[in-house]
Design a protein around this motif. Sequence first.
Motif, PDB file in Angstrom:
ATOM      1  N   GLU A   8      12.474  -2.827   1.329  1.00 32.86           N
ATOM      2  CA  GLU A   8      13.238  -1.914   0.473  1.00 32.86           C
ATOM      3  C   GLU A   8      13.255  -0.504   1.031  1.00 32.86           C
ATOM      4  O   GLU A   8      13.885   0.382   0.462  1.00 32.86           O
ATOM      5  N   MET A   9      12.538  -0.283   2.130  1.00 31.89           N
ATOM      6  CA  MET A   9      12.448   1.062   2.694  1.00 31.89           C
ATOM      7  C   MET A   9      12.000   0.937   4.146  1.00 31.89           C
ATOM      8  O   MET A   9      11.454  -0.102   4.526  1.00 31.89           O
ATOM      9  N   PRO A  10      12.207   1.950   4.974  1.00 32.12           N
ATOM     10  CA  PRO A  10      11.656   1.912   6.320  1.00 32.12           C
ATOM     11  C   PRO A  10      10.129   1.917   6.206  1.00 32.12           C
ATOM     12  O   PRO A  10       9.569   2.684   5.418  1.00 32.12           O
ATOM     13  N   TRP A  14       1.615  -3.574   7.528  1.00 38.04           N
ATOM     14  CA  TRP A  14       0.180  -3.263   7.532  1.00 38.04           C
ATOM     15  C   TRP A  14      -0.643  -4.555   7.514  1.00 38.04           C
ATOM     16  O   TRP A  14      -1.508  -4.775   8.338  1.00 38.04           O
ATOM     17  N   LYS A  15      -0.328  -5.452   6.569  1.00 40.47           N
ATOM     18  CA  LYS A  15      -1.052  -6.724   6.484  1.00 40.47           C
ATOM     19  C   LYS A  15      -0.074  -7.821   6.090  1.00 40.47           C
ATOM     20  O   LYS A  15       0.707  -7.627   5.151  1.00 40.47           O
ATOM     21  N   GLU A  34       3.205  -0.250   5.101  1.00 36.89           N
ATOM     22  CA  GLU A  34       2.749   1.135   5.082  1.00 36.89           C
ATOM     23  C   GLU A  34       3.972   2.017   5.253  1.00 36.89           C
ATOM     24  O   GLU A  34       4.776   1.821   6.168  1.00 36.89           O
ATOM     25  N   SER A  35       4.155   2.949   4.308  1.00 42.76           N
ATOM     26  CA  SER A  35       5.295   3.860   4.365  1.00 42.76           C
ATOM     27  C   SER A  35       4.831   5.212   3.865  1.00 42.76           C
ATOM     28  O   SER A  35       4.212   5.303   2.809  1.00 42.76           O
ATOM     29  N   MET A  36       5.098   6.252   4.619  1.00 41.85           N
ATOM     30  CA  MET A  36       4.690   7.602   4.238  1.00 41.85           C
ATOM     31  C   MET A  36       3.196   7.648   3.888  1.00 41.85           C
ATOM     32  O   MET A  36       2.800   8.217   2.882  1.00 41.85           O
ATOM     33  N   LYS A  37       2.380   6.976   4.715  1.00 40.20           N
ATOM     34  CA  LYS A  37       0.913   6.973   4.581  1.00 40.20           C
ATOM     35  C   LYS A  37       0.402   6.266   3.321  1.00 40.20           C
ATOM     36  O   LYS A  37      -0.744   6.440   2.927  1.00 40.20           O
ATOM     37  N   MET A  38       1.281   5.513   2.653  1.00 38.78           N
ATOM     38  CA  MET A  38       0.846   4.773   1.463  1.00 38.78           C
ATOM     39  C   MET A  38       0.948   3.284   1.730  1.00 38.78           C
ATOM     40  O   MET A  38       1.851   2.828   2.433  1.00 38.78           O
ATOM     41  N   GLU A  39       0.028   2.527   1.141  1.00 37.85           N
ATOM     42  CA  GLU A  39       0.111   1.074   1.206  1.00 37.85           C
ATOM     43  C   GLU A  39       1.050   0.592   0.098  1.00 37.85           C
ATOM     44  O   GLU A  39       0.859   0.941  -1.067  1.00 37.85           O
ATOM     45  N   ILE A  40       2.038  -0.190   0.481  1.00 38.36           N
ATOM     46  CA  ILE A  40       3.026  -0.660  -0.488  1.00 38.36           C
ATOM     47  C   ILE A  40       2.954  -2.192  -0.546  1.00 38.36           C
ATOM     48  O   ILE A  40       3.447  -2.871   0.356  1.00 38.36           O
ATOM     49  N   PRO A  41       2.336  -2.758  -1.572  1.00 42.76           N
ATOM     50  CA  PRO A  41       2.292  -4.225  -1.671  1.00 42.76           C
ATOM     51  C   PRO A  41       3.691  -4.779  -1.954  1.00 42.76           C
ATOM     52  O   PRO A  41       4.451  -4.187  -2.706  1.00 42.76           O
ATOM     53  N   GLU A  63      15.127  -0.290   6.741  1.00 41.39           N
ATOM     54  CA  GLU A  63      15.468  -0.714   5.394  1.00 41.39           C
ATOM     55  C   GLU A  63      16.307  -1.996   5.471  1.00 41.39           C
ATOM     56  O   GLU A  63      17.158  -2.119   6.340  1.00 41.39           O
ATOM     57  N   ARG A  64      16.041  -2.941   4.589  1.00 45.11           N
ATOM     58  CA  ARG A  64      16.757  -4.220   4.462  1.00 45.11           C
ATOM     59  C   ARG A  64      16.398  -5.219   5.558  1.00 45.11           C
ATOM     60  O   ARG A  64      17.025  -6.266   5.691  1.00 45.11           O
TER      61      ARG A  64
ATOM     62  N   ARG B 286      -4.515   6.189   0.182  1.00 48.94           N
ATOM     63  CA  ARG B 286      -3.501   5.251   0.636  1.00 48.94           C
ATOM     64  C   ARG B 286      -3.068   4.299  -0.477  1.00 48.94           C
ATOM     65  O   ARG B 286      -2.143   3.522  -0.302  1.00 48.94           O
ATOM     66  N   MET B 335       5.056   4.243  -4.912  1.00 43.90           N
ATOM     67  CA  MET B 335       5.230   2.884  -4.399  1.00 43.90           C
ATOM     68  C   MET B 335       6.536   2.708  -3.648  1.00 43.90           C
ATOM     69  O   MET B 335       6.851   1.620  -3.185  1.00 43.90           O
ATOM     70  N   HIS B 336       7.333   3.754  -3.551  1.00 40.06           N
ATOM     71  CA  HIS B 336       8.558   3.670  -2.761  1.00 40.06           C
ATOM     72  C   HIS B 336       8.633   4.889  -1.847  1.00 40.06           C
ATOM     73  O   HIS B 336       8.732   6.012  -2.317  1.00 40.06           O
ATOM     74  N   ARG B 337       8.582   4.638  -0.541  1.00 38.66           N
ATOM     75  CA  ARG B 337       8.586   5.719   0.451  1.00 38.66           C
ATOM     76  C   ARG B 337       7.528   6.767   0.137  1.00 38.66           C
ATOM     77  O   ARG B 337       7.729   7.968   0.368  1.00 38.66           O
ATOM     78  N   GLY B 338       6.419   6.328  -0.439  1.00 38.29           N
ATOM     79  CA  GLY B 338       5.346   7.259  -0.773  1.00 38.29           C
ATOM     80  C   GLY B 338       5.734   8.289  -1.813  1.00 38.29           C
ATOM     81  O   GLY B 338       4.997   9.226  -2.077  1.00 38.29           O
TER      82      GLY B 338
END
Lengths: 74, 519
Positions: A8-10, A14-15, A34-41, A63-64, B286, B335-338
Amino acid sequence: MIVQVRAEMPATVWKVLVAAGDSVLAGSELLVLESMKMEIPVESPCDGVVEAVHIAHGDALEERHLMIELRRVG
Amino acid sequence: MTWEAELEELRARVELVHGMGGPEGIERQRKRGKLTVRERIQLLADPGSFRQFGTLRGAAEYDENGALASFTPRGQVDGTALIDGRKIVFMAGDFTVRGGASDGHHGGLGEELSASQRALEWRLPYVRLIDAAGGSVRSFETLGRTYLPDANSFTHTDIALLDTVPVASVVLGAAAGIGALHASLAHWNVMVDGSSQVFPGGPPVVKAALGIDIDKEELGGAQIHTRRSGVVDNVAATEEDAIAQCRRFLSYLPSSVYELPPRLAPSDEADRRDPELASIIPRDPRRGYSARNLIRHVVDLDSFFEIAPDYGQARITGLARIDGYSVGVMANNPMHRGGATDVAAGSKALRLLQLCDAFHLPLIDLADEPGLMVGIESELAGIERAGARLVCAVVDSRMPWVTVVIRRLYGVGGQTHHRSSGMYRRYAWPSANWGSMHIAGGAAAAYRREIEESDDPESTRAAIEERLRRVTSPFRTAEATGQDIIDPRETRPLLVEFVHDAQRVLASQVGPPAMRFRP
């Protein structure tokens, strides 16, 4: 029916938590981006079986980008 | 009875109007799984409150004795209705009449006010139920000529409405041409998944212009417009759902910019202190959290109405109530693009600022802002100009605004959560950290020579970052600037206090907005 799970995003992969043949439930985690230093499940949109995994740890995704294909069950 | 014949004619003509485009047209409409215009109006209006105007308009033919031989109603129903007891004006396209094609301008001398003009002059919210095909080249044959596209007087009214009354567009079919414009000239819009589309020209026009075969859903359906283009805010599963969402959207707003929004009886405790707020933010930077849960913990129970939930997902925007008062709410979504502000998220924030400013809603801003989105994709989308537009809106706005810094507040993106004029208040949670830029990346840039010249660049960089991290405690900022840091559980009571105080300021701001609303 095949369900495509796309980014859903660039992001960077990560896992990867599943492999082809795994059974998954709706809402279970398939992978972590991992996007913008956050883990996104990334959660499964449905109950199903993993048909194919098209990504690996460290991949940089647009994205996509097609990440995982599931065969919907039920 | 003196006027029996005329009363009978009136009754007969109204009956013809209620017959819409006739049984065949109605049957086709039902086969498409769509409701008729009159069924839709029943869903929009409080029971018994619908009053049509311009009822008798249509195209008639007369026999040699001057008696009515045939009658086709106009493909549009105009009227007033009550929503939660408050009056609105609406126009509703009737696709059963000639496919809802706009039939040109048949009025002329003595023509009654249009629905949009009436909404403007009566200062009443304006709703469009759009189910129309736009112009048709068939009208060229009827006219025997073509005409120059013009910014006619109706367009002036449509624009003036945006700075005067709430405008909502509900798309219930394929909206092309002027229908597509009307879908977009609104403070909020919604479309039905699978049965409504928006485009300047549909598939045959695309085929002629570009040689491409594409179906109308792929071209301008809800998947395109509510997720990717952002042209339409919300998606609805059914027509009933779309109209219910429209009623709900309007419930938060005043009837016009000349009034304050209605206050409902509070549905929640003003001093509710949810204990979860003290642990909703993970210590691991994170790890994300649900910003929607965060919003629900601080606004009145079940009062949050999200606008454009599937577009620009890095920012959550919507309307809610706090102690019964209407407010605008926005929150970064980690949760979206940080949660970074990209062009799409920035445009959502901009629209919310305009909406709050026009309709006297205090803005509640739950900030966790890593900054404007970086990367080549963001550059190609024009992030700097999008950021500049947002900065302009921040400066031009004047509604009371309270920001709670939840976690991060960085860079120019962070700046857009602050206004240095008017009634503005900022609180910070102990989980917050901030700066003109992030330490990771920032240290590599600012201490480049020191790092490069070191025998062990990696550990030098780590040591510098650790040194910097020690000064990022929010308490050090508070010592110097007086920034108030609060127990997260106090957030709702403080917001309630702010929204009460805001009413005094809002009362002095009724009238046309300082910042014009732009779709």
